[in-house]
Design a protein around this motif. Structure first.
Motif, mmCIF file in Angstrom:
data_model
loop_
_atom_site.group_PDB
_atom_site.id
_atom_site.type_symbol
_atom_site.label_atom_id
_atom_site.label_comp_id
_atom_site.label_asym_id
_atom_site.label_seq_id
_atom_site.Cartn_x
_atom_site.Cartn_y
_atom_site.Cartn_z
ATOM 1 N N ALA A 253 -1.596 12.361 -12.021
ATOM 2 C CA ALA A 253 -2.674 11.627 -11.345
ATOM 3 C C ALA A 253 -2.239 11.350 -9.921
ATOM 4 O O ALA A 253 -1.049 11.345 -9.604
ATOM 5 C CB ALA A 253 -2.971 10.323 -12.076
ATOM 6 N N SER A 254 -3.213 11.110 -9.060
ATOM 7 C CA SER A 254 -2.863 10.733 -7.696
ATOM 8 C C SER A 254 -2.158 9.391 -7.717
ATOM 9 O O SER A 254 -2.303 8.596 -8.659
ATOM 10 C CB SER A 254 -4.117 10.655 -6.827
ATOM 11 N N LEU A 255 -1.389 9.125 -6.658
ATOM 12 C CA LEU A 255 -0.640 7.868 -6.590
ATOM 13 C C LEU A 255 -1.585 6.667 -6.633
ATOM 14 O O LEU A 255 -1.341 5.690 -7.342
ATOM 15 C CB LEU A 255 0.196 7.846 -5.314
ATOM 16 N N GLY A 256 -2.707 6.743 -5.906
ATOM 17 C CA GLY A 256 -3.651 5.640 -5.900
ATOM 18 C C GLY A 256 -4.267 5.400 -7.272
ATOM 19 O O GLY A 256 -4.403 4.255 -7.719
ATOM 20 N N ASN B 222 0.837 -1.196 0.000
ATOM 21 C CA ASN B 222 0.000 0.000 0.000
ATOM 22 C C ASN B 222 0.876 1.252 0.000
ATOM 23 O O ASN B 222 2.109 1.170 0.087
ATOM 24 C CB ASN B 222 -0.983 -0.004 1.176
ATOM 25 N N ILE B 223 0.241 2.406 -0.069
ATOM 26 C CA ILE B 223 0.977 3.662 -0.217
ATOM 27 C C ILE B 223 1.866 3.928 0.994
ATOM 28 O O ILE B 223 3.021 4.361 0.849
ATOM 29 C CB ILE B 223 -0.004 4.829 -0.451
ATOM 30 N N TYR C 136 10.850 3.682 0.642
ATOM 31 C CA TYR C 136 11.694 4.653 -0.064
ATOM 32 C C TYR C 136 12.119 5.826 0.824
ATOM 33 O O TYR C 136 12.779 6.756 0.335
ATOM 34 C CB TYR C 136 10.979 5.151 -1.326
ATOM 35 N N GLY C 137 11.758 5.786 2.096
ATOM 36 C CA GLY C 137 12.273 6.772 3.039
ATOM 37 C C GLY C 137 11.831 8.192 2.770
ATOM 38 O O GLY C 137 12.618 9.131 2.865
ATOM 39 N N VAL C 138 10.542 8.367 2.438
ATOM 40 C CA VAL C 138 10.013 9.701 2.174
ATOM 41 C C VAL C 138 8.649 9.801 2.855
ATOM 42 O O VAL C 138 7.951 8.802 3.016
ATOM 43 C CB VAL C 138 9.897 9.942 0.645
ATOM 44 N N SER C 139 8.293 11.002 3.286
ATOM 45 C CA SER C 139 7.000 11.146 3.954
ATOM 46 C C SER C 139 5.871 10.886 2.968
ATOM 47 O O SER C 139 5.963 11.225 1.782
ATOM 48 C CB SER C 139 6.848 12.544 4.563
ATOM 49 N N GLU C 140 4.805 10.276 3.457
ATOM 50 C CA GLU C 140 3.691 9.914 2.584
ATOM 51 C C GLU C 140 3.066 11.142 1.930
ATOM 52 O O GLU C 140 2.743 11.143 0.738
ATOM 53 C CB GLU C 140 2.638 9.145 3.389
ATOM 54 N N SER C 141 2.899 12.218 2.696
ATOM 55 C CA SER C 141 2.257 13.427 2.146
ATOM 56 C C SER C 141 3.111 14.054 1.050
ATOM 57 O O SER C 141 2.595 14.450 -0.005
ATOM 58 C CB SER C 141 1.982 14.437 3.259
#
Length: 322
Positions: free
Chosen positions: A261-264, A236-237, A244-249
């Motif tokens: 497009a959005s990631l989802g 999942n996201i 990948y060591g990055v904030s989800e937002s």
């Protein structure tokens, strides 16, 4: 017989003198990171079309152009990142179209990279003065103002990025499928169609590029490539962001800037594209088996997701295309 030019750089991508050139020239480039080829077609005075396949980390060379140009790029596979004066970064991804200007009196691009060491695309290059004369002579009935297109869509040296749109994708798909015997007139028609389409756009399409830290940009590009290479991933996201060591937002915002497009939505589309390929190419696999591969335990939910992308059920799609 084509001219074949092995060059230490892609700087000489356009001839600025009046020496007659062959319709087709193959240009090659190689360095320690890989190699690339440009299949260049001189369509008419001031107008060049090239098919580019680059499997290297960068082919950037500072350009000291002697004339003004309008450059149109369409990405077929991979990706290409351009860094502009002032720090803005534009990423050209799969099925994206970019429109930019090259200026004889100023440097706009300070660097470019091919993050995945893979870029396959089409370039239309127009030397403004000569190409405008050609268009006026050949198509005087339809006024196409190249300077206006550049000023409207690429003000102050910006790059206009148009994310995948059916009408644009259709034009470039037809450019790729043309028969050899009619290449020149067909390329002419497609270039004219693209220019007419761009002539109808206004500056509402122009938005300041979003800027992200190099870390967020690089790692989000890695996520983009991961999804393309693993369309059936079950992560999942949140899990992807952690890997990948990055904030989800930040990843979500940067991803939308990259892909349009959005990631989802992007993950769903790539999953359905991969499922559609299996429906076409693997008749021995049942729809239920393909649904399971795509991560759906319930065939009904898979059918609903597939229909939301392709506007038909998986069974109807298989019957139509297999």
């Amino acid at each position: 017989m084509a001219d074949v030019v092995d060059i230490p750089e892609f700087r000489a991508f356009y001839y600025t003198d009046d020496t007659p050139r062959q319709f087709y020239t193959l240009r090659r480039y190689e360095d320690e990171s890989g190699a690339g080829e440009m299949h260049c077609y001189n369509i008419a005075p001031g107008i060049q079309l090239s098919f580019n396949e680059l499997n290297l980390s960068s082919c950037f060379q500072p350009l000291n152009v002697q004339k003004d140009f309008l450059e149109i790029n369409y990405c077929l596979e991979g990706g290409h990142e351009v860094e502009m004066v002032g720090g803005g970064i534009t990423f050209l991804g799969e099925k994206d179209l970019s429109i930019s200007g090259l200026y004889h009196d100023r440097q706009i691009i300070v660097n470019s990279r091919i993050p995945f060491n893979k870029y396959k695309g089409i370039t239309i290059l127009l030397e403004l003065e000569t190409a405008q004369t050609t268009l006026n002579d050949e198509f005087s009935r339809w006024r196409i103002d190249l300077q206006k297109i550049r000023t409207t869509l690429c003000p102050e040296g910006r790059v206009l990025l148009i994310k995948s749109k059916q009408k644009i994708d259709h034009i470039f798909a037809e450019i790729l499928s043309v028969e050899n015997q009619i290449r020149l007139p067909y390329y002419w028609l497609k270039i004219l169609e693209i220019l007419l389409l761009l002539s109808k756009l206004d500056n509402s399409y122009v938005e300041p590029p979003q800027q992200f830290t190099e870390k967020v940009s690089r790692r989000t590009q890695q996520v983009y490539q991961y999804i393309i290479e693993n369309p059936f991933t079950q992560k999942n996201i949140s899990e992807i962001a952690e890997i990948y060591g990055v904030s989800e937002s930040s990843m979500k915002r940067c991803f939308k800037s990259i892909s349009g497009a959005s990631l989802g939505t992007f993950m769903k589309r790539k999953r359905m594209e991969a499922a559609a390929e299996l429906l076409r190419s693997e008749p021995a696999l049942s729809v239920g088996e393909i649904a399971s591969l795509a991560g759906y335990e319930n065939q009904g939910k898979f059918s609903g997701a597939f229909k939301s992308v392709y506007e038909m059920t998986p069974i109807a799609y298989r019957m139509k295309y297999s």
